[in-house]
Design an enzyme around this catalytic site. Structure first.
Site, short mmCIF file in Angstrom:
data_model
loop_
_atom_site.label_atom_id
_atom_site.label_comp_id
_atom_site.label_asym_id
_atom_site.label_seq_id
_atom_site.Cartn_x
_atom_site.Cartn_y
_atom_site.Cartn_z
N PHE A 121 -29.76 -12.13 36.33
CA PHE A 121 -29.31 -11.87 37.70
C PHE A 121 -28.69 -13.10 38.36
O PHE A 121 -27.90 -12.97 39.30
CB PHE A 121 -30.48 -11.35 38.54
CG PHE A 121 -31.43 -12.39 39.05
CD1 PHE A 121 -31.34 -12.85 40.36
CD2 PHE A 121 -32.44 -12.89 38.26
CE1 PHE A 121 -32.21 -13.80 40.86
CE2 PHE A 121 -33.34 -13.83 38.74
CZ PHE A 121 -33.22 -14.29 40.04
N LYS A 122 -28.99 -14.27 37.87
CA LYS A 122 -28.50 -15.47 38.53
C LYS A 122 -27.00 -15.69 38.34
O LYS A 122 -26.40 -16.48 39.06
CB LYS A 122 -29.31 -16.68 38.06
CG LYS A 122 -30.75 -16.55 38.51
CD LYS A 122 -31.65 -17.66 38.08
CE LYS A 122 -33.07 -17.40 38.59
NZ LYS A 122 -34.02 -18.46 38.22
N ASP A 123 -26.40 -14.97 37.41
CA ASP A 123 -24.94 -15.03 37.28
C ASP A 123 -24.24 -14.61 38.57
O ASP A 123 -23.18 -15.13 38.91
CB ASP A 123 -24.46 -14.12 36.14
CG ASP A 123 -24.82 -14.65 34.77
OD1 ASP A 123 -24.69 -15.86 34.55
OD2 ASP A 123 -25.22 -13.84 33.91
N THR A 162 -31.59 -20.02 35.54
CA THR A 162 -30.73 -20.77 36.46
C THR A 162 -29.90 -21.80 35.70
O THR A 162 -28.72 -22.00 35.99
CB THR A 162 -31.58 -21.49 37.54
OG1 THR A 162 -32.22 -20.51 38.35
CG2 THR A 162 -30.72 -22.38 38.41
#
Length: 531
Positions: A121-123, A162
């Protein structure tokens, strides 16, 4: 152009800084008083948003939301659209973050956030943040050469995703050096393999130790005299801003699917939570006006947030020795116990949730600032309370809040604690549902929490990572499922990745800030000399 609105000016949660621009907020990352940046006010949605935004693409939704927080005098609308379009052009699905239904009868949905380049999800936030850095650097370095050019030294603490997402987000950006710190032995092989193109610093400690190093660097006068440090952890508000979009995208997706009606149904977002950034973005969406019944904090056995919502006391309660043992070494969990419970969801193995400070500011603003004579006085009251709580956390290992504060938190949030055994059971059980869906352990924690609800609302669980990133936990859960073959879900991008050579440096905590500072400054100067 018009002056920035109060939602386009930024302050520190600890009351020591006010009136920052969005650019300053992004490039500084952390305030001088060690507080986190927030907009002075959360903007309200335009009156016709539900109609006008209902069929927008993800990028167009992002533009509408970001424009409320970024003054056009800082980034003109054409430039902002370009930044957004480039940020999401590499995602594997056109909707960027699709919402799928797992079980119609139980109203369980899944918001898939793993369709970016690193399958996490950090993309979504870090592609945007990387392009922001580039935009501001290009503007600042126009007409400059050599030593006159501004150079960003990005420092990052990661529990796994991250680091790789920041690397992919900053790949090819000029005048940027990247240093990623992660706890030795506590990221999965896939996560570690994705972090091979920058300065990877393997720290003999926990994620909390890495995060403490980052904060110490930002408050170190010596390194700040020679380096312009920048943060990509969720202490950087741009990370939170970017994640607001997918709450709106999911809301509209469910309406378009016909499974959810805002006039008769209610919706809860259930978020697997470690550092509190992902769910904080949902809080911003709710505070802006998105009709969310409740935000559910789904914790693993590192349950500081669950304990806070039960008791009003926020305390580390570190565990050591046998009590800390657990998880799978193959997925990055098993390592020397240093104060966290090691679980099958290692990206959530955190003692202190940094972004919780931002929520506390809003709650103090609403509860203690209600009788203030001005908006500025109300902000100052909030800052003083947050500073006091954070001082107690640092000095005493925790703090307690009054019932009025806890009640204000519980008005928007609830919390569930999920064990490793329950995580494994949910991965197995959901696989046996008709769709045969395979969850990673972090997403399984969200689904477990969603299944506990008896309130009849639609439950949207956030799927934060592809299951292939945590292969051993998935294989453990599905070992007896005859039709399961891991190779069927293994992305082609992962094939052979674990065999790639690693580029990393080992950092010992006992070398302290001085040793880390020396390493970073030396490596940056080497990079500059090559350019």
């Amino acid at each position: 152009m018009s002056s920035p609105t109060t939602s386009q000016r930024y302050l520190s949660t600890r009351g020591g800084s006010y009136g920052f621009s969005f650019e300053e907020t992004v490039l500084k990352g952390l305030a001088a008083d060690q507080g986190l940046f927030l907009p002075e006010d959360v903007p309200s949605l335009p009156s016709n948003w539900q109609h006008d935004w209902s069929h927008m693409s993800f990028s167009e939704l992002a533009f509408q939301i970001f424009s409320l927080y970024i003054a056009p005098s800082e980034i003109e609308p054409v430039a902002l659209r370009d930044i957004i379009d480039r940020s999401y052009s590499r995602f594997r699905v056109s909707s960027v973050t699709p919402t799928v239904t797992l079980d119609n009868a139980r109203k369980i949905h899944l918001l898939e956030l793993y369709h970016g380049e690193t399958f996490a999800f950090k993309d979504i936030a870090l592609q945007f943040l990387g392009n922001l850095f580039e935009f501001f650097l290009v503007k600042r370095n126009e007409g400059k050469s050599g030593k006159d050019r501004e150079h960003l030294t990005v420092v990052c603490a990661t529990s796994g995703d991250t680091g790789s997402a920041s690397i992919y987000g900053l790949r090819g950006k000029k005048d940027v050096s990247v240093f990623v710190m992660y706890p030795t032995g506590k990221v999965s092989p896939i996560q570690e393999a994705q972090m091979t193109t920058v300065h990877c610093l393997s720290v003999d400690g926990t994620f909390d130790d890495c995060q403490a190093f980052v904060k110490d660097l930002f408050n170190d006068d010596l390194i700040n005299s020679s380096q312009r440090l920048a943060a990509v952890n969720s202490i950087n508000f741009a990370r939170i801003l970017a994640q607001i979009t997918y709450y709106f995208a999911s809301y509209f997706s469910l309406i378009r699917s016909g499974t959810y009606s805002p006039s008769t149904d209610q919706i809860r977002f259930v978020v697997p939570t470690g550092n509190f950034g992902d769910i904080l973005a949902g809080y911003f969406a709710k505070r802006m006006g998105l009709p969310v019944m409740k935000l559910v904090i789904a914790c693993n056995e590192n349950d500081i947030l669950h304990r806070f919502l039960q008791t009003g006391t926020y305390e580390k309660k570190p565990v050591h020795g046998a009590a800390a043992a657990g998880g799978l070494g193959e997925d990055g969990a098993a390592a020397s116990p240093e104060g966290v419970k090691e679980t099958l969801s290692p990206s959530m193995d955190i003692l202190v949730s940094s972004n919780f400070e931002r929520l506390l500011w809003f709650v103090a603003h609403d509860v203690y600032g209600s009788k203030a004579h001005s908006a500025q006085e109300r902000r100052e009251i909030a800052g003083r309370n947050v500073k006091e709580w954070q001082t107690q956390l640092k000095t005493n290992g925790g703090f307690s809040v009054e019932k009025t504060v806890l009640d204000a938190v519980c008005a928007d949030f609830s919390a569930e604690r999920v064990s490793d055994a329950e995580t494994i059971a949910t991965i197995r059980d959901v696989y046996r549902w008709p769709e045969g869906y395979i969850l990673d352990p972090h997403s399984a924690i969200a689904v477990t929490a969603a299944l506990r609800s008896t309130e009849g609302a639609h439950q949207v669980a956030l799927a934060t990572a592809h299951p292939a990133k945590f292969a051993k936990a998935v294989e453990m859960a599905l070992v007896d499922e005859k039709r399961f073959r891991f190779k069927d879900i293994l992305p082609k991008q992962f094939v052979g990745m674990e065999k790639r050579p690693r580029r990393l440096r080992f950092v010992r905590r006992n070398e302290g800030l001085e040793g880390l500072r020396t390493l970073i400054v030396d490596e940056v100067e080497k990079e500059k000399a090559k350019r």
